[in-house]
Structure formats: structure tokens, C-alpha cells
Design a protein around this motif. Structure first.
Motif, PDB file in Angstrom:
ATOM      1  N   TRP A 271      33.911  56.419 -32.355  1.00  0.00           N
ATOM      2  CA  TRP A 271      32.806  55.471 -32.438  1.00  0.00           C
ATOM      3  C   TRP A 271      32.095  55.701 -33.770  1.00  0.00           C
ATOM      4  O   TRP A 271      31.874  56.830 -34.184  1.00  0.00           O
ATOM      5  N   PHE A 272      31.736  54.615 -34.438  1.00  0.00           N
ATOM      6  CA  PHE A 272      31.245  54.729 -35.817  1.00  0.00           C
ATOM      7  C   PHE A 272      29.978  55.583 -35.922  1.00  0.00           C
ATOM      8  O   PHE A 272      29.726  56.228 -36.940  1.00  0.00           O
ATOM      9  N   GLU A 273      29.170  55.627 -34.878  1.00  0.00           N
ATOM     10  CA  GLU A 273      27.933  56.396 -34.936  1.00  0.00           C
ATOM     11  C   GLU A 273      28.151  57.905 -34.807  1.00  0.00           C
ATOM     12  O   GLU A 273      27.232  58.683 -35.083  1.00  0.00           O
ATOM     13  N   SER A 274      29.348  58.303 -34.396  1.00  0.00           N
ATOM     14  CA  SER A 274      29.578  59.731 -34.164  1.00  0.00           C
ATOM     15  C   SER A 274      29.637  60.515 -35.472  1.00  0.00           C
ATOM     16  O   SER A 274      29.298  61.699 -35.517  1.00  0.00           O
ATOM     17  N   GLY A 275      30.112  59.862 -36.534  1.00  0.00           N
ATOM     18  CA  GLY A 275      30.238  60.542 -37.811  1.00  0.00           C
ATOM     19  C   GLY A 275      31.470  61.413 -37.935  1.00  0.00           C
ATOM     20  O   GLY A 275      31.619  62.137 -38.930  1.00  0.00           O
ATOM     21  N   PHE A 276      32.385  61.350 -36.953  1.00  0.00           N
ATOM     22  CA  PHE A 276      33.590  62.180 -36.989  1.00  0.00           C
ATOM     23  C   PHE A 276      34.812  61.345 -37.357  1.00  0.00           C
ATOM     24  O   PHE A 276      34.829  60.126 -37.201  1.00  0.00           O
ATOM     25  N   GLU A 277      35.818  62.035 -37.842  1.00  0.00           N
ATOM     26  CA  GLU A 277      37.057  61.379 -38.264  1.00  0.00           C
ATOM     27  C   GLU A 277      37.965  61.029 -37.097  1.00  0.00           C
ATOM     28  O   GLU A 277      38.822  60.161 -37.215  1.00  0.00           O
ATOM     29  N   SER A 278      37.837  61.745 -35.995  1.00  0.00           N
ATOM     30  CA  SER A 278      38.703  61.479 -34.843  1.00  0.00           C
ATOM     31  C   SER A 278      37.869  61.408 -33.571  1.00  0.00           C
ATOM     32  O   SER A 278      36.808  62.045 -33.455  1.00  0.00           O
ATOM     33  N   ALA A 279      38.362  60.631 -32.612  1.00  0.00           N
ATOM     34  CA  ALA A 279      37.652  60.499 -31.336  1.00  0.00           C
ATOM     35  C   ALA A 279      37.580  61.835 -30.611  1.00  0.00           C
ATOM     36  O   ALA A 279      36.613  62.101 -29.886  1.00  0.00           O
TER      37      ALA A 279
END
Length: 401
Positions: A271-279
Motif C-alpha cells: 500500500w502506497f502509504e506504508s513506505g515499504f518496497e514490498s507488501a
């Protein structure tokens, strides 16, 4: 009466470790085509022939008759493993083992010798017990009418007859004299027996749990077992049957969790708000997977505990040990059912929109879980657990606990 012919010579499993190894191997093999079989409703004839040939169907035959006589703990794990591969396939032999147990409990020496030989040869028991349109599940109207020569005539209609379409022998639950409950073991191809493939459930689509019609079927006396006697003293009939249902639910839960984790690791976008490269790095998803894992681990642990209680009771069968086994199995069934439904539903929550594509057929886990957990209501199991805790009331002996 001539016996049905097995599809191929069956191996005879001699120990618990071998049974578990064979189950794990078959689960892996069955998993590969499970989604396709479900989507196309391709009935698993070849897979069941392989199951028969493997020797797994004979693992509860007593050692005195050449079987491995495995523990309840091993039997439950065999079913859990098979259910991780294909929930429909694992459900088909459940009644097979139930009706092997009926013979162990109430079969005559001659019946045991004959039918245990059949089982070790790889022949399969189906079932014809539930009826539609009756007052309740215990209202059995199929009749065994005695004939002058000592045989019986069997007439009635059964539904939800899981395994009957694939069976060599169909155990039929019926009322005889004075409404006493009996089991008649009838060859699948006996005159008067019609098996109709009319199962259209949303889940467990390839169990072929359809209709069995019995029109004046001739049943020799030595193919009839007095099942009503099973419930006149302490017994584990219901506990073992329910233990296998719990194992199937636990296997579905485990498979759904594994599929979810694999999907998130390899296919889900973060999710774009997570700030991570992978789910898989998303802390909210990590939290949810931790919660789901606890559900599955609890189901597995209670399954092991329940099987242990059944083994303890089998070694020293009393009213108290039988009650403890039934309560332990009820607890395992409640937790496994909850874990199966929640985990298979949460698959879509954690995996994301793509997981809902019909072509991926990931909804089969939820459909199988939701369908199988309807077998008997867990709310009544919770009631019996509560009464046992508060007042020491032993659960009833009706075969569903």
C-alpha cells in the motif's frame, strides 16, 4: 456375495511413521491439481485409486488382522496433512474410517475378518447416513426389513452421501426391528442401489456428496451390524469421527495461511502509504499474519490434545475418559472451524484485490471451509463444553461428540 475388485493392489502400511510419510507425500501430489479439479469439478477417481493403493485406508485395522492400528494422534495428522493438499479429497475417506470403527466396535469375528481384509486390499467404504426432509439429523427412516430366509430388504433414500460414488462398499444407516439403528454394508453395484452425482455445493465440490437410492436391496444377515449397541456404554465413535472433521478444518486453515503468505510475498503490491518496497514488509500485514498464525497454531495444538485424549480413553475406556475425550475433541473442532473460516476469508484481506480474480480460484479455501464447517453446529459443542466445566455434565452419546 462376491467382493468388489480393488483398482490396484494395496500396499500395507505397518507403522505410524510410514503412515505420516505417505500422507505427506500424497498431500503434496494432490495439492498440485486441487485448484483445477475444484474449478472444473473434475472428480478425483485417479487420486482416490492412488490413496487406496498407498495403504492409508487400512491404517486403523487392528494388528491382529494385519493392520498398523495407528493412534488417534497419527490418524488426525494424516487427515490434517491430506486437507492441506485438497480439502475435498481429505473429506471423502472420513466416513471410511468411521465405518471401520463401527466394525471394530460391533462387528462379529467373521465380519471383522472379512471386511478388514477388504480394507487392507484397498477397497473403500463410502456412506449413506443423512436423510433429507426428516425432522432432524437423527430421524432415520431408511428401513431394514427381515426376510424369511434371515436376510434383509433395504429401502430408503440418502443425501450428502460423501464417498458413495467412489466406494466399493456403502455402509447404510437404517432402522430395523423396534427401530434399532443398524449399519448395512452394501456393495456399490448391488441390484437396487443407485448413486446419483447431484451434489452442487459451493464448496467441497469434488466430494460427490450426492444421493443414494435403495430400492429393496437384498442384504445378507452377515453384512448387518447392530450400531445401536455402540451407544449403550462409554464409546469413542463420535469423538473419533469429529476428530477427523476437526483435522480437515485445521488442514484447510493451514493451507489458506500458507497460500496467503506466499501470495503476499510474491504477488501483492505494498500500500502506497506504508513506505515499504514490498507488501511483506508492511507492519499492518505483519500484525495480521501474526494473528492468523495464532489461530492456526491454536487449532493444531487443540487437535493434538484432543487426539491424545482419545488415545488415553481408548487405553482405559470409562464414562469419565470417554467424556473427557469428547469434550477435548469438541474444543478442537470449535477452534479448527473458526480458524478455517477466518483464515480463508482473511486471505483476500491480506492479499489484496488481485486475489479475488476468479481464475486464481483462491476462494476455494473459503468455500471449502464454509461448507465443511456446516457439518454440525459448533455452537452446540460450546454448550456441552460449558456444561462440563460448570457442572461436570458428561456430553450425550449421540455420535456427534
Amino acid at each position: 456375495m462376491t467382493a468388489p475388485q480393488p483398482p490396484s493392489p494395496a500396499h500395507v502400511i505397518t507403522g505410524e511413521a510410514e503412515a505420516l510419510a505417505v500422507a505427506a507425500e500424497l498431500a503434496d501430489a494432490f495439492r498440485a491439481g486441487a485448484g483445477r479439479r475444484d474449478a472444473e469439478r473434475e472428480l478425483p477417481y485417479a487420486e482416490l485409486d492412488r490413496l487406496s493403493a498407498s495403504g492409508l485406508l487400512g491404517i486403523t485395522v487392528p494388528r491382529s488382522h494385519g493392520g498398523a492400528d495407528v493412534s488417534a494422534r497419527t490418524l488426525a495428522e494424516v487427515f490434517r496433512l491430506l486437507a492441506t493438499g485438497d480439502a475435498s479429497l481429505s473429506q471423502i475417506p472420513q466416513n471410511h474410517f468411521v465405518y471401520v470403527n463401527v466394525l471394530r466396535r460391533q462387528g462379529s469375528p467373521g465380519q471383522r475378518k472379512f471386511f478388514f481384509g477388504e480394507v487392507l486390499a484397498g477397497r473403500r467404504f463410502g456412506n449413506a447416513q443423512s436423510e433429507r426432509g426428516t425432522k432432524h439429523v437423527q430421524d432415520i427412516r431408511t428401513r431394514l426389513v427381515p426376510e424369511a430366509d434371515g436376510s434383509y430388504r433395504l429401502s430408503g433414500e440418502k443425501h450428502y452421501s460423501t464417498g458413495a460414488l467412489f466406494a466399493d462398499w456403502i455402509p447404510v444407516l437404517a432402522r430395523a426391528e423396534e427401530d434399532a439403528l443398524h449399519v448395512a454394508y452394501v456393495p456399490r453395484d448391488a441390484p437396487g442401489v443407485t448413486v446419483v452425482d447431484d451434489w452442487d455445493g459451493m464448496g467441497q465440490r469434488t466430494t460427490a456428496s450426492g444421493t443414494v437410492r435403495l430400492d429393496g436391496v437384498v442384504v445378507p444377515a452377515d453384512r448387518v451390524v447392530p450400531h445401536h449397541l455402540t451407544f449403550q456404554g462409554p464409546q469413542l465413535h463420535g469423538a473419533v469421527a469429529q476428530l477427523l472433521h476437526a483435522a480437515i478444518d485445521a488442514g484447510i486453515a493451514s493451507a489458506a495461511l500458507t497460500e496467503s503468505a506466499d501470495f503476499v510475498r510474491t504477488k501483492s503490491r505494498p500500500w502506497f502509504e506504508s513506505g515499504f518496497e514490498s507488501a511483506a514488509e508492511d507492519p499492518l500485514l505483519i500484525q495480521r499474519f501474526g494473528e492468523l498464525s495464532l489461530q492456526v497454531r491454536a487449532a493444531d495444538a487443540l487437535l493434538v490434545a484432543a487426539a491424545g485424549a482419545v488415545d488415553t480413553a481408548a487405553a482405559d475406556l470409562t464414562d469419565d475418559t470417554a467424556a473427557e475425550a469428547s469434550i477435548a475433541v469438541a474444543a478442537a473442532k470449535v477452534q479448527a472451524a473458526t480458524a478455517a473460516v477466518e483464515t480463508s476469508s482473511a486471505l483476500f484481506e491480506v492479499a489484496g484485490t488481485r486475489a479475488a480474480l476468479d481464475g486464481l480460484n483462491l476462494h476455494r479455501f473459503w468455500r471449502d471451509a464454509r461448507t465443511h464447517t456446516l457439518h454440525d453446529p459448533v455452537r452446540w459443542k460450546v454448550q456441552h463444553i460449558g456444561r462440563y466445566v460448570l457442572s461436570g455434565t458428561r456430553p450425550p452419546r449421540h455420535g456427534l461428540l
